[in-house]
Design an enzyme around this catalytic site. Structure first.
Site, mmCIF file in Angstrom:
data_model
loop_
_atom_site.group_PDB
_atom_site.id
_atom_site.type_symbol
_atom_site.label_atom_id
_atom_site.label_comp_id
_atom_site.label_asym_id
_atom_site.label_seq_id
_atom_site.Cartn_x
_atom_site.Cartn_y
_atom_site.Cartn_z
ATOM 1 C CG ASP A 1 50.865 60.729 25.242
ATOM 2 O OD1 ASP A 1 50.794 60.061 26.204
ATOM 3 O OD2 ASP A 1 52.369 60.887 25.096
ATOM 4 C CG ASP B 1 59.470 53.323 13.621
ATOM 5 O OD1 ASP B 1 60.724 53.777 13.686
ATOM 6 O OD2 ASP B 1 58.654 54.018 12.570
#
Length: 830
Positions: free
Chosen positions: A143, A531
């Site tokens: 990224d 998450d």
């Protein structure tokens, strides 16, 4: 029964001799809490009413937090897998393996903070995993669009051609070379074969050369050329501008006949960096994971996904097989959305000063959740079902959230009254008809890869589903077709060039616009702890999860071991919880009617509410100092009845902890470190997270997080004593100094006023020492190196001590409030 037809796993309940006393203690503790609050509320301290009221409010909050944390642990279980049965069922001799394909995701951002050598070791452990090579694909998400990561991955793919056959030939563990060669091998033990000794030494030399090449790349990357990086063919590196670059994909292994040195096939290795453009919200890690999920769906489309951080290598080569024992179980596998493994860490100091291992959470809380509905944490080391991430409902779900308002429970939801009774689950005939239309749509999409959706516009019955799918998944017919394949797979007639072109398309910046990505599909946006949010969303769709603890840890990683980095890590987690609390996905009001069990909901509520405990915790930790400075106390003179209640409460708290340690197999020092860091983190990171979350919601101020530095090779525990000043240290430092000053003042007061003051002083001292002992690891962290004290700590200590001392002199509690009393001594001075 035939061995190959037996279950692939089984639940192992905690023995009743351990769990029944634990449950009895919990019930007794609830009863004792009732008597405790009855006494506390009905016996106020009139001369210290503010202190008493503050303490009671804090204690009520702590009791509620304890209930939310305790009851999800009511039915803890363990699990056992049978890898031999998995092989008998899906790997029959003389036939191709029938094990499911798995796409493995590795995410990285900054190669300067996440050393390429660590990422390379993680990738090498994946490529050498004990699983059919044709069924494994490794995707590395960069990224940061760093050429250093790209070049390091190129070197890694070349070294893998020698490393992978070596691992499989001698079945070595672990299969990350850095940690394998760090082990001490006794060549005289068990008569090690000379061939292995020779090849191991040769491989170690090759690995040292590989490290030299990687370190050379890192050294070269320290000085960026003014014109930017240039690739080997002379063209500029597309990612020179990190915030403005096109999408990049490179397949290193698994194509063009690239094999290992022994001529065997290698798993696929793919580098991907999604497009970045100014003005677009890229949603940090969650956005990168969603982009990687689309790329993998185009290239390999495995039905299962494994997510690991760049510093979490596969420590157990059979970890994927462990997960498949649950996912591919013919009886219960279809309703499981993910299998979570506990996190284990390397490079932590022996005493685990800052509770980095977090074993209380991984070995106690998660076992309890597994017995209810499954773990709530879906972080690194988690194997997902791709269909669950696409937002599909579980096969066993009777009331999917899509059929409800998805907010408050039915009995209190205002919009329930406006629902019409005819809004029911579709009939079986309609379901079959829709399934046939989707299958027909899939065929048309596969046949029209090159033409897009042309050729099906004339068929109205097929166009409507296509529009619906495009609004949900985005405008990619290849990707839409892949979402309909429950067992995975890619179009047979597609060329590599056409698939790569489509893969570049699905990681473009605008692909997710006006779609359900990050809302109903993939990793959910809106929190830096994606998450927890993603796991909650899937379980609201009726899915179940599994917690697997193999005898050999499946994954191992590095953790920040100095105080400042650890607090910043906890700050990030806490801020994510605060963001979820203020979002529409807050488990207090979201997801009713979707099959989420109440105890599981309690756990999710606890996971987003715990940062708020920082306020009563700090208030409660300041009470001892105020009691010692003012001479007052939060409890009136204790009677025999009150002393029995207090003793019973302390004994029940201790008994609960002891029994938890017993069935969770957690050492007492790990449990105590967890208790200490709960106070340290609550007084610093959780408080800052709460304020930052409020700023984001009320004022729209976003906080940018820096990537936590991963461990390097500068020597064991090299950063343990490293001191980094951060504002997170101020609240616990202030609490520490306040209570130390309070202890000194209280003892001085008792000495001046005689022995009668020592009795009431003991309760106050115990209260203050409780705070100081819990902050002891924080104090050691402030000390830095054992042989020196950071100057800034001396400055802050002197400053705060001076302020409180001056305030104390100003208050002057040793003098009567009515002024100085002069009495005649009775002596004749003349």
């Amino acid at each position: 029964m035939d061995e190959g037809r037996q279950p692939l796993s089984r639940k192992i309940p905690i023995p009743s001799s351990k769990i029944n006393p634990y449950r009895i203690i919990i019930i007794l503790r609830l009863v004792i809490l009732g008597f405790f609050f009855h006494y506390r509320i009905l016996h106020p301290v009139n001369d210290a009413y503010a202190l008493w009221l503050t303490s009671v409010i804090c204690e009520i909050w702590f009791a509620v937090s304890w209930i939310l944390d305790q009851f999800p642990k009511w039915y803890p279980i363990e699990r056992e897998t049978y890898l031999d049965r998995l092989s008998l069922r899906y790997e029959k001799e003389g036939k191709p393996s029938e094990l499911a394909d798995i796409d493995i995701f590795v995410s990285t951002v900054d190669p300067m903070k996440e050393p390429p050598l660590i990422t390379a070791n993680t990738v090498l452990s994946i490529l050498a995993v004990d699983y059919p090579v044709e069924k494994v694909a490794c995707y590395v998400s960069d990224d940061g669009a760093a050429m250093l990561t790209f070049e390091a991955l190129s070197e890694t793919s070349e070294f893998a051609r020698r490393w992978v056959p070596f691992c499989k030939k001698f079945s070595i563990e672990p299969r990350a070379p850095e940690w394998y060669f760090a082990q001490k091998v006794d060549y005289l033990k068990d008569k090690v074969h000379p061939e292995f000794v020779r090849e191991r030494r040769a491989m170690k030399r090759e690995y040292e050369e590989f490290k030299i090449r990687i370190n050379a790349l890192v050294s070269m990357a320290q000085k960026v050329p003014e014109e930017g990086w240039t690739m080997q063919d002379g063209t500029p590196w597309p990612g020179n501008n990190v915030r403005d670059h096109p999408g990049m994909i490179q397949v290193f292994l698994g194509h063009n006949g690239v094999r290992d040195v022994e001529g065997n096939e290698l798993p696929r290795l793919v580098y991907a960096s999604r497009e970045k453009r100014p003005g677009f919200d890229h949603h940090k890690k969650a956005g990168a994971m969603n982009a990687l999920m689309r790329v993998s769906a185009i290239i390999s489309n495995a039905p299962y996904l494994l997510n690991v951080d760049c510093d979490h290598y596969i420590n157990n080569s059979k970890a994927l097989r462990e997960a498949m024992c649950f996912m591919m179980d013919p009886t219960s596998g279809k309703k499981i959305c993910y299998v979570q493994f506990p996190q284990r860490f390397d490079g932590i100091d022996r005493n685990d000063r800052y509770s980095n291992r977090n074993v209380v959470f991984f070995d106690i809380n998660m076992k309890g959740l597994d017995g209810i509905q499954g773990p709530i944490y879906v972080g690194t080391g988690c194997v997902f079902r791709r269909q669950a991430l696409y937002g599909y409902d579980a096969p066993v779900n009777k009331k999917p959230p899509g059929k409800t308002c998805n907010c408050w429970p039915k009995w209190c939801c205002l919009c329930c009254g406006s629902r019409k009774k005819n809004k029911k689950v579709k009939s079986t005939d309609k379901k079959k008809k829709m399934k046939n239309r989707e299958a027909s749509k899939q065929i048309h999409a596969l046949e029209n890869i090159e033409e897009g959706i042309e050729g099906i516009d004339n068929d109205r019955s097929l166009l409507m589903p296509q529009v619906k799918f495009e609004k949900k998944f985005g405008q990619s017919p290849v990707f839409i077709a892949s979402t309909l394949l429950e067992e995975g797979g890619v179009p047979k007639g597609a060329t590599t060039a056409s698939l790569l072109k489509e893969a570049i398309h699905v990681i473009s910046c605008g692909y997710e616009d006006k779609t359900e990505w990050g809302k109903e599909i993939g990793w959910i946006y809106g929190s830096v702890t994606e998450d927890i949010l993603t796991g909650f969303k899937m379980q609201c769709h009726g899915w179940r999860s599994v917690y697997c603890i193999p005898k050999r840890p499946a994954f191992k990683g590095s953790a920040p071991i100095n105080l400042s980095d650890r607090l910043h890590q906890v700050l990030r987690w806490a801020l994510g919880s605060v963001e979820i609390f203020f979002s529409r996905y807050c488990p207090i009001w979201y997801g009713y009617g979707g099959g989420l069990k109440w105890l599981e909901r309690f756990s999710y509520i606890n996971s987003v509410v715990y940062p708020w405990t920082s306020i009563p915790l700090i208030a409660y930790c300041t009470l001892p100092a105020f009691c010692l400075l003012t001479g007052k106390f939060i409890v009136p003179e204790i009677s025999n009845y009150a002393s029995i209640i207090f003793m019973a409460l302390f004994i029940s708290i201790a008994a609960t902890g002891v029994l938890e340690m017993q069935w969770g197999r957690v050492a007492i020092d790990d449990w105590w470190r967890n208790e200490q860091f709960w106070v340290i983190g609550g007084a610093s990171s959780h408080l800052f997270a709460l304020f930052q979350g409020l700023l984001k919601v009320l004022a729209g101020v976003n906080t940018n997080f820096t990537v936590t530095s991963k461990g390097g090779d500068d020597g064991e525990f090299s950063e343990l004593y490293l001191f980094k000043w951060t504002s997170l240290l101020i609240p616990p430092l202030t609490l520490l100094i306040l209570n130390i000053i309070g202890v000194m003042v209280g003892i001085s007061d008792a000495i001046n006023n005689g022995y009668e003051e020592w009795g009431p002083l003991f309760g106050k001292l115990f209260f203050a020492l409780w705070v100081i002992v819990h902050l002891y690891p924080f104090l050691k962290g402030l000390m830095g190196k054992q042989d020196r004290l950071p100057t800034i700590i001396v400055v802050w200590s002197i400053l705060l001590a001076s302020i409180f001392s001056l305030l104390w002199v100003r208050v002057n509690p040793f003098v009567s409030k009515g002024g100085i009393v002069l009495e005649v001594c009775g002596l004749d001075c003349d």
